[in-house]
Design a protein around this motif. Structure first.
Motif, PDB file in Angstrom:
ATOM      1  N   VAL A 169       9.605   9.372  22.177  1.00 12.08           N
ATOM      2  CA  VAL A 169      10.656   9.339  21.192  1.00 12.08           C
ATOM      3  C   VAL A 169       9.905   9.317  19.924  1.00 12.08           C
ATOM      4  CG1 VAL A 169      12.113   7.795  19.868  1.00 12.08           C
ATOM      5  CG2 VAL A 169      11.955   7.552  22.269  1.00 12.08           C
ATOM      6  N   PRO A 170       9.999  10.445  19.116  1.00 14.69           N
ATOM      7  CA  PRO A 170       9.306  10.766  17.696  1.00 14.69           C
ATOM      8  C   PRO A 170       9.390   9.532  16.937  1.00 14.69           C
ATOM      9  CG  PRO A 170      10.866  12.515  18.167  1.00 14.69           C
ATOM     10  CD  PRO A 170      11.188  11.360  19.056  1.00 14.69           C
ATOM     11  N   ILE A 171       8.281   9.099  16.357  1.00 13.80           N
ATOM     12  CA  ILE A 171       8.299   7.912  15.289  1.00 13.80           C
ATOM     13  C   ILE A 171       7.589   8.425  14.015  1.00 13.80           C
ATOM     14  CG2 ILE A 171       6.932   5.729  15.034  1.00 13.80           C
ATOM     15  CD1 ILE A 171       6.316   5.723  17.902  1.00 13.80           C
ATOM     16  N   PHE A 172       8.575   8.532  12.952  1.00 14.08           N
ATOM     17  CA  PHE A 172       7.991   8.947  11.600  1.00 14.08           C
ATOM     18  C   PHE A 172       7.364   7.558  11.170  1.00 14.08           C
ATOM     19  CE2 PHE A 172      11.523  12.290  11.012  1.00 14.08           C
ATOM     20  CZ  PHE A 172      11.233  12.706  12.080  1.00 14.08           C
ATOM     21  N   VAL A 173       6.501   7.914  10.260  1.00 16.15           N
ATOM     22  CA  VAL A 173       5.771   6.793   9.466  1.00 16.15           C
ATOM     23  C   VAL A 173       6.495   6.905   7.933  1.00 16.15           C
ATOM     24  CG1 VAL A 173       3.257   6.166   8.320  1.00 16.15           C
ATOM     25  CG2 VAL A 173       3.830   7.080  10.630  1.00 16.15           C
ATOM     26  N   HIS A 174       6.621   5.761   7.537  1.00 17.72           N
ATOM     27  CA  HIS A 174       7.162   5.506   6.286  1.00 17.72           C
ATOM     28  C   HIS A 174       6.680   4.588   5.608  1.00 17.72           C
ATOM     29  CE1 HIS A 174      10.562   5.977   3.612  1.00 17.72           C
ATOM     30  NE2 HIS A 174      11.050   4.856   3.620  1.00 17.72           N
ATOM     31  N   GLY A 175       6.199   5.024   4.227  1.00 15.91           N
ATOM     32  CA  GLY A 175       5.605   4.003   3.514  1.00 15.91           C
ATOM     33  C   GLY A 175       5.962   3.667   2.170  1.00 15.91           C
ATOM     34  N   VAL A 176       5.681   2.409   1.552  1.00 22.83           N
ATOM     35  CA  VAL A 176       6.504   1.925   0.593  1.00 22.83           C
ATOM     36  C   VAL A 176       5.444   1.615  -0.670  1.00 22.83           C
ATOM     37  CG1 VAL A 176       8.593   1.087   1.634  1.00 22.83           C
ATOM     38  CG2 VAL A 176       6.411  -0.262   1.118  1.00 22.83           C
ATOM     39  N   GLY A 177       3.965   1.726  -0.233  1.00 19.15           N
ATOM     40  CA  GLY A 177       3.055   0.925  -1.109  1.00 19.15           C
ATOM     41  C   GLY A 177       2.013   1.970  -1.743  1.00 19.15           C
ATOM     42  N   LEU A 178       2.524   3.418  -1.561  1.00 16.30           N
ATOM     43  CA  LEU A 178       1.490   4.420  -1.986  1.00 16.30           C
ATOM     44  C   LEU A 178       1.579   4.696  -3.558  1.00 16.30           C
ATOM     45  CD1 LEU A 178      -0.770   6.185  -0.985  1.00 16.30           C
ATOM     46  CD2 LEU A 178       1.032   7.904  -0.385  1.00 16.30           C
ATOM     47  N   SER A 179       2.613   4.349  -4.074  1.00 19.94           N
ATOM     48  CA  SER A 179       2.926   4.636  -5.690  1.00 19.94           C
ATOM     49  C   SER A 179       2.624   5.790  -6.113  1.00 19.94           C
ATOM     50  CB  SER A 179       2.001   3.516  -6.302  1.00 19.94           C
ATOM     51  OG  SER A 179       2.860   3.259  -7.648  1.00 19.94           O
ATOM     52  N   LEU A 180       3.224   6.999  -5.217  1.00 19.62           N
ATOM     53  CA  LEU A 180       2.947   8.306  -5.730  1.00 19.62           C
ATOM     54  C   LEU A 180       3.060   8.634  -7.202  1.00 19.62           C
ATOM     55  CD1 LEU A 180       3.665  10.224  -2.451  1.00 19.62           C
ATOM     56  CD2 LEU A 180       1.253  10.025  -3.654  1.00 19.62           C
ATOM     57  N   GLY A 181       4.331   7.983  -7.704  1.00 21.85           N
ATOM     58  CA  GLY A 181       4.913   8.065  -9.028  1.00 21.85           C
ATOM     59  C   GLY A 181       4.003   7.407 -10.130  1.00 21.85           C
ATOM     60  N   GLY A 182       3.005   6.606  -9.506  1.00 22.38           N
ATOM     61  CA  GLY A 182       2.304   5.931 -10.663  1.00 22.38           C
ATOM     62  C   GLY A 182       1.271   6.832 -11.190  1.00 22.38           C
ATOM     63  N   ALA A 183       0.632   6.219 -12.396  1.00 21.71           N
ATOM     64  CA  ALA A 183      -0.142   6.917 -13.258  1.00 21.71           C
ATOM     65  C   ALA A 183      -1.598   6.789 -12.722  1.00 21.71           C
ATOM     66  CB  ALA A 183      -0.494   6.128 -14.403  1.00 21.71           C
ATOM     67  N   GLU A 184      -1.937   6.115 -11.720  1.00 25.70           N
ATOM     68  CA  GLU A 184      -3.058   6.271 -10.723  1.00 25.70           C
ATOM     69  C   GLU A 184      -3.103   7.049  -9.704  1.00 25.70           C
ATOM     70  OE1 GLU A 184      -4.570   2.277 -10.066  1.00 25.70           O
ATOM     71  OE2 GLU A 184      -3.781   1.387 -11.861  1.00 25.70           O
ATOM     72  N   ARG A 185      -4.396   7.645  -9.239  1.00 22.93           N
ATOM     73  CA  ARG A 185      -4.328   8.393  -8.075  1.00 22.93           C
ATOM     74  C   ARG A 185      -4.170   7.808  -6.879  1.00 22.93           C
ATOM     75  NH1 ARG A 185      -7.663  10.273 -11.910  1.00 22.93           N
ATOM     76  NH2 ARG A 185      -7.615  12.547 -12.352  1.00 22.93           N
ATOM     77  N   PRO A 186      -3.339   8.000  -5.952  1.00 18.14           N
ATOM     78  CA  PRO A 186      -3.077   7.476  -4.573  1.00 18.14           C
ATOM     79  C   PRO A 186      -4.556   6.748  -4.068  1.00 18.14           C
ATOM     80  CG  PRO A 186      -2.472   9.574  -4.128  1.00 18.14           C
ATOM     81  CD  PRO A 186      -2.780   9.439  -5.882  1.00 18.14           C
ATOM     82  N   ALA A 187      -4.603   5.564  -3.727  1.00 18.02           N
ATOM     83  CA  ALA A 187      -5.939   5.029  -3.312  1.00 18.02           C
ATOM     84  C   ALA A 187      -6.022   5.646  -1.835  1.00 18.02           C
ATOM     85  CB  ALA A 187      -5.533   3.653  -3.154  1.00 18.02           C
ATOM     86  N   ARG A 188      -7.503   5.772  -1.911  1.00 17.17           N
ATOM     87  CA  ARG A 188      -7.923   6.617  -0.449  1.00 17.17           C
ATOM     88  C   ARG A 188      -7.567   5.606   0.591  1.00 17.17           C
ATOM     89  NH1 ARG A 188     -13.590   8.835  -1.654  1.00 17.17           N
ATOM     90  NH2 ARG A 188     -12.416   9.648  -3.242  1.00 17.17           N
ATOM     91  N   ARG A 189      -7.886   4.189   0.529  1.00 17.22           N
ATOM     92  CA  ARG A 189      -7.544   3.270   1.509  1.00 17.22           C
ATOM     93  C   ARG A 189      -6.416   3.359   1.983  1.00 17.22           C
ATOM     94  NH1 ARG A 189      -5.643  -1.839   0.557  1.00 17.22           N
ATOM     95  NH2 ARG A 189      -5.707  -1.607  -1.812  1.00 17.22           N
ATOM     96  N   ARG A 190      -5.317   3.361   1.065  1.00 11.96           N
ATOM     97  CA  ARG A 190      -3.690   3.535   1.676  1.00 11.96           C
ATOM     98  C   ARG A 190      -3.790   5.110   2.344  1.00 11.96           C
ATOM     99  NH1 ARG A 190      -0.819  -0.554  -0.795  1.00 11.96           N
ATOM    100  NH2 ARG A 190      -2.120  -1.534  -2.360  1.00 11.96           N
TER     101      ARG A 190
END
Lengths: 103, 268
Positions: free
Chosen positions: B46-67
């Motif tokens: 069964v295909p499992i998609f990964v959905h994130g809510v904490g990356l803040s791609l619309g934020g002023a900071e670059r996305p965190a490497r850890r995330r």
């Protein structure tokens, strides 16, 4: 000022207004911003109730109003998510000797 | 047709026959300690998609490497065909919003989001899809509307689209936008999949709660979208006040019916 810096300042000012009692930057709709703040607190309350159901149960019907009062001056902790939020909220409840007193 | 996997829905997902795919919230996954139910779905193909809510791609900071590393690890261990995130910011300065907030729709902000999306794409082992969000407020003086902003983002980065029709509906209700006009102008050639969710009216606004039934108007919008472009999948999101299985079955069946026969029904 770089583009990132400018966007950072704009977003920080808006977020401070929404969750930390800061002034709402000009030209935003105050009613829409208030609705957003309320929704953010509601979201936090739901997450706290899920993370610490016993705390929500102990406060019963008072939970949401109490949490809203706490959250109005206390932004979401930077680390630890809903659990950290629940711990910080529980401390304010304990301090007032309100936990577990029942309705 | 699929449903957002939540621990509370594990039994429902296990029981529901013919579920095409599921989606997991990355922030709730520990890659080295997957719930058995997810392992079982993965191993059954069964295909499992990964959905994130904490990356803040619309934020002023670059996305965190850890995330990004976490999203990549989730995708790898779940054998996910793609990772999705939102066109939103969730933190700024030293503050966490705890939820998705809108990005100012300016050319300047668009440049930043494009750069952030490229950083994320480089760090992920699978394609990235971006989702439109529901908002109760807007930034003043937008230079582009939401469809134009997303279209340019897709054109410049090649990012895929996750269209949430409930969010289109919410924004139409709350900001007076025309959801059909938005659908018409979205780059549907890049459509990866679609979200559907329920919400509730309150104090003159529509709240996209994921805790209420899906309004028929949202299913109508899904029909309009599917009539223009057949999506690879449509996923129901339910995050709380979980109803009896029969209600979820009925919602998934209604979604499947719209996908199978997308011409909107019952319109004047």
């Amino acid at each position: 000022m770089t583009v990132r810096r400018r966007l950072a300042d704009q977003q920080a000012a808006l977020l401070a207004a929404l969750v930390a009692g800061g002034p709402l930057p000009g030209d935003f709709d105050p009613a829409a911003a208030a609705a957003t703040s309320e929704a953010l607190i509601h979201k936090r309350a739901a997450a706290v109730a899920k993370a610490e159901p016993a705390l929500a149960r102990a406060l019963g019907p008072e939970f949401h109003a109490r949490f809203a009062r706490y959250a109005a001056s206390r932004p979401l902790p930077r680390r630890g998510g809903a659990r950290a939020d629940a711990r910080a909220f529980a401390k304010t409840v304990d301090r007032r000797g309100e936990a577990g007193q029942g309705p | 047709v699929g449903i957002g996997w939540r621990p509370e829905l594990a039994r429902f997902v296990e029981r529901r026959a013919g579920l095409g795919f599921v989606e997991v919230l990355a922030e709730n996954v520990v890659p080295r300690r997957l719930p058995e139910a997810l392992v079982s779905l993965r191993d059954r193909g069964v295909p499992i998609f990964v959905h994130g809510v904490g990356l803040s791609l619309g934020g002023a900071e670059r996305p965190a490497r850890r995330r990004l590393s976490h999203l990549a690890a989730c995708a790898q261990v779940l054998q996910a065909p793609l990772v999705s995130e939102h066109l939103a910011f969730v933190r700024a300065g030293r503050l966490e919003a705890g939820h998705l907030l809108p990005v100012p729709r300016t050319r300047e902000a668009l440049d930043v989001v494009c750069a952030n999306v490229r950083i994320a794409q480089d760090a992920l082992p699978v394609p990235l899809a971006l989702e439109n969000i529901a908002t109760l407020m807007e930034w003043p003086f937008p230079e582009l509307d939401e469809a134009a902003f997303l279209a340019e983002l897709v054109e410049r980065t090649g990012v895929a689209l996750l269209v949430d029709v409930a969010n289109l509906y919410a924004n139409a209700r709350n900001h007076g936008t025309d959801p059909l006009a938005q659908i018409e102008r979205l780059p549907l050639d890049h459509l990866a999949y679609v979200h559907v969710a329920g919400g509730v009216e309150g104090a003159g606004r529509y709240h996209d709660t994921h805790c209420h039934a899906v309004p028929s108007a949202v299913l109508d919008l899904l029909g309009e979208l599917c009539a223009r472009r057949s999506p690879a999948g449509v996923l129901l999101e339910r995050d709380g006040d979980f109803p009896p299985d029969a209600e979820l079955d009925a919602e998934l069946d209604a979604i499947a019916a719209v996908v199978a026969r997308p011409i909107p029904q019952g319109r004047p």
